[in-house]
Design an enzyme around this catalytic site. Structure first.
Site, PDB file in Angstrom:
ATOM      1  N   TYR A   1       0.840  -1.206   0.000  1.00  0.00           N
ATOM      2  CA  TYR A   1       0.000   0.000   0.000  1.00  0.00           C
ATOM      3  C   TYR A   1       0.870   1.249   0.000  1.00  0.00           C
ATOM      4  O   TYR A   1       0.637   2.185  -0.778  1.00  0.00           O
ATOM      5  CB  TYR A   1      -0.904  -0.014   1.238  1.00  0.00           C
ATOM      6  CG  TYR A   1      -1.897   1.127   1.278  1.00  0.00           C
ATOM      7  CD1 TYR A   1      -3.087   1.065   0.567  1.00  0.00           C
ATOM      8  CD2 TYR A   1      -1.651   2.275   2.031  1.00  0.00           C
ATOM      9  CE1 TYR A   1      -4.007   2.109   0.600  1.00  0.00           C
ATOM     10  CE2 TYR A   1      -2.558   3.323   2.075  1.00  0.00           C
ATOM     11  CZ  TYR A   1      -3.737   3.241   1.353  1.00  0.00           C
ATOM     12  OH  TYR A   1      -4.643   4.274   1.384  1.00  0.00           O
TER      13      TYR A   1
ATOM     14  N   LYS B   1       0.947   4.133  -3.016  1.00  0.00           N
ATOM     15  CA  LYS B   1       0.527   5.525  -2.829  1.00  0.00           C
ATOM     16  C   LYS B   1       1.679   6.495  -3.116  1.00  0.00           C
ATOM     17  O   LYS B   1       1.449   7.600  -3.625  1.00  0.00           O
ATOM     18  CB  LYS B   1      -0.041   5.721  -1.422  1.00  0.00           C
ATOM     19  CG  LYS B   1      -1.371   5.008  -1.208  1.00  0.00           C
ATOM     20  CD  LYS B   1      -2.474   5.574  -2.120  1.00  0.00           C
ATOM     21  CE  LYS B   1      -3.824   4.934  -1.885  1.00  0.00           C
ATOM     22  NZ  LYS B   1      -4.895   5.499  -2.713  1.00  0.00           N
TER      23      LYS B   1
HETATM   24  P1  NDP Z   1     -13.555   1.944   0.946  1.00  0.00           P
HETATM   25  O1  NDP Z   1     -13.052   0.557   1.143  1.00  0.00           O
HETATM   26  O2  NDP Z   1     -14.565   2.493   1.873  1.00  0.00           O
HETATM   27  O3  NDP Z   1     -14.102   2.124  -0.554  1.00  0.00           O
HETATM   28  C1  NDP Z   1     -13.371   1.656  -1.638  1.00  0.00           C
HETATM   29  C2  NDP Z   1     -14.179   1.937  -2.892  1.00  0.00           C
HETATM   30  O4  NDP Z   1     -13.447   1.474  -4.034  1.00  0.00           O
HETATM   31  C3  NDP Z   1     -15.509   1.230  -2.911  1.00  0.00           C
HETATM   32  O5  NDP Z   1     -16.460   2.089  -3.504  1.00  0.00           O
HETATM   33  C4  NDP Z   1     -15.247   0.017  -3.795  1.00  0.00           C
HETATM   34  O6  NDP Z   1     -16.466  -0.403  -4.373  1.00  0.00           O
HETATM   35  C5  NDP Z   1     -14.273   0.621  -4.814  1.00  0.00           C
HETATM   36  N1  NDP Z   1     -13.409  -0.363  -5.481  1.00  0.00           N
HETATM   37  C6  NDP Z   1     -12.521  -1.190  -4.895  1.00  0.00           C
HETATM   38  N2  NDP Z   1     -11.935  -1.971  -5.816  1.00  0.00           N
HETATM   39  C7  NDP Z   1     -12.477  -1.625  -7.019  1.00  0.00           C
HETATM   40  C8  NDP Z   1     -12.293  -2.074  -8.354  1.00  0.00           C
HETATM   41  N3  NDP Z   1     -11.424  -3.059  -8.629  1.00  0.00           N
HETATM   42  N4  NDP Z   1     -13.012  -1.508  -9.344  1.00  0.00           N
HETATM   43  C9  NDP Z   1     -13.903  -0.509  -9.060  1.00  0.00           C
HETATM   44  N5  NDP Z   1     -14.109  -0.033  -7.811  1.00  0.00           N
HETATM   45  C10 NDP Z   1     -13.412  -0.587  -6.802  1.00  0.00           C
HETATM   46  O7  NDP Z   1     -12.225   2.849   0.940  1.00  0.00           O
HETATM   47  P2  NDP Z   1     -11.956   4.375   1.361  1.00  0.00           P
HETATM   48  O8  NDP Z   1     -13.118   5.225   1.072  1.00  0.00           O
HETATM   49  O9  NDP Z   1     -11.354   4.350   2.710  1.00  0.00           O
HETATM   50  O10 NDP Z   1     -10.763   4.714   0.359  1.00  0.00           O
HETATM   51  C11 NDP Z   1     -10.911   5.515  -0.789  1.00  0.00           C
HETATM   52  C12 NDP Z   1      -9.516   5.947  -1.241  1.00  0.00           C
HETATM   53  O11 NDP Z   1      -8.914   6.717  -0.199  1.00  0.00           O
HETATM   54  C13 NDP Z   1      -8.565   4.792  -1.503  1.00  0.00           C
HETATM   55  O12 NDP Z   1      -7.749   5.097  -2.610  1.00  0.00           O
HETATM   56  C14 NDP Z   1      -7.716   4.746  -0.243  1.00  0.00           C
HETATM   57  O13 NDP Z   1      -6.457   4.174  -0.462  1.00  0.00           O
HETATM   58  C15 NDP Z   1      -7.619   6.205   0.091  1.00  0.00           C
HETATM   59  N6  NDP Z   1      -7.294   6.516   1.469  1.00  0.00           N
HETATM   60  C16 NDP Z   1      -8.072   6.044   2.516  1.00  0.00           C
HETATM   61  C17 NDP Z   1      -7.771   6.400   3.804  1.00  0.00           C
HETATM   62  C18 NDP Z   1      -8.596   5.979   4.976  1.00  0.00           C
HETATM   63  O14 NDP Z   1      -8.162   6.164   6.134  1.00  0.00           O
HETATM   64  N7  NDP Z   1      -9.788   5.438   4.773  1.00  0.00           N
HETATM   65  C19 NDP Z   1      -6.604   7.239   4.115  1.00  0.00           C
HETATM   66  C20 NDP Z   1      -5.864   7.678   2.958  1.00  0.00           C
HETATM   67  C21 NDP Z   1      -6.208   7.316   1.700  1.00  0.00           C
HETATM   68  P3  NDP Z   1     -16.752  -1.966  -4.783  1.00  0.00           P
HETATM   69  O15 NDP Z   1     -16.229  -2.794  -3.652  1.00  0.00           O
HETATM   70  O16 NDP Z   1     -18.221  -2.069  -4.980  1.00  0.00           O
HETATM   71  O17 NDP Z   1     -15.989  -2.154  -6.035  1.00  0.00           O
END
Ligand code: NDP
Length: 255
Positions: free
Chosen positions: A162, A166
């Site tokens: 990860y 990033k």
């Molecule tokens: P969630 O796990 O809550 O949401 C992830 C989203 O990505 C879901 O909508 C999921 O939908 C979608 N997704 C995952 N894989 C795929 C795929 N192969 N194709 C299409 N859609 C996909 O994550 P967060 O909201 O926490 O994270 C969002 C972003 O923020 C990420 O890039 C994460 O790395 C980044 N981030 C998060 C932090 C945190 O503390 N939460 C901190 C810093 C960065 P579905 O499963 O239906 O495909």
């Protein structure tokens, strides 16, 4: 025109990857509230439908594309679908991502590749597919979701895949910003700290010391606290910003 008009996205169209929950849903909602026509793309048709319904309940019309954006050749298809249904694609938010907590001695190639495929490779392919559309249109705007994991090493859990993915997102943001400025395409990133979503178990006592207590503000964020910066980056309010990575972390990275 007042300064707040610069933040308006009226007349713009936006595509948000991973927009059915967590931060992506907050971004879709924020962009739509700012006036943009929004399409989300994520894998689960059921979660997509729930997200659309909840947005509709608040008077916001958002479309969904059910797709796994890591599938070969899918990026161009998704961009073509979004451009056809919305007429153009002005804004791409590369938000979909995944974290796997596995140390360097544990992680199998499959898990390493899963993380890289969604966090980096899909973001890269979606960006290029979008930039091709945006270049034709005469400009556009890409916002990548990076992380403080590109800047620090998280603890107590190890997650080298990860962190590397990033860091690559941050540098790719700068690289593409330089390459695409002549086409009127801006590329920026936000680097959130800990945000309460399905991905981040911020309430687990095991993580409290290092994730929460170690930061000056001593709390995590809610997704709605990250969305305004994405709206800002997607709007004319940030017209001179490209290649920037904005950290939103409650002060976590000051130490
Ligand atoms: P969630 O796990 O809550 O949401 C992830 C989203 O990505 C879901 O909508 C999921 O939908 C979608 N997704 C995952 N894989 C795929 C795929 N192969 N194709 C299409 N859609 C996909 O994550 P967060 O909201 O926490 O994270 C969002 C972003 O923020 C990420 O890039 C994460 O790395 C980044 N981030 C998060 C932090 C945190 O503390 N939460 C901190 C810093 C960065 P579905 O499963 O239906 O495909």
């Amino acid at each position: 025109m007042t300064i707040l008009d610069l933040f308006s996205l009226t007349g713009k169209t936006a595509l948000v990857t991973g927009g059915n929950r967590g931060m992506g849903l907050a971004f879709a909602r924020g962009l739509a509230e700012a006036g943009a026509e929004v399409t989300i793309v994520s894998r689960s048709a059921e979660r997509n439908a729930e997200a659309i319904q909840s947005l509709e309940g608040d008077g916001l019309t958002v479309r969904a594309i059910d797709a796994d954006i890591t599938a070969p050749g899918i990026a161009k298809d998704v961009l073509a679908q979004a451009a056809e249904s919305m007429g153009r694609v002005d804004i791409l938010v590369n938000n979909a991502g995944l974290a796997i907590h596995e140390s360097s001695f544990e992680i199998e190639d499959d898990d390493w590749n899963t993380v890289m495929d969604i966090n980096l490779n899909a973001l890269w392919k979606m960006s290029v597919a979008a930039a091709e559309v945006m270049r034709e249109q005469g400009g556009g705007n890409i916002v990548n979701i990076g992380s403080i994991s590109a800047l620090i090493v998280n603890r107590p859990q190890w997650q080298p895949a990860y962190n590397a993915s990033k860091a690559a997102v941050h540098q790719l943001t700068k690289s593409l910003a330089a390459e695409w400025a002549p086409y009127g395409i801006r590329v920026n990133a936000v680097a959130p700290g800990y945000v309460k979503t399905d991905m981040a178990p911020v309430d687990e006592p095991h993580f409290r010391q290092h994730w929460i207590e170690d930061a000056p503000m001593k709390r995590y964020a809610m997704p709605e606290e990250i969305a305004p910066t994405v709206v800002y980056m997607a709007s004319e309010a940030s017209s001179f910003m490209t290649g920037s990575v904005v950290v939103l972390d409650g002060g976590y990275t000051v130490y």
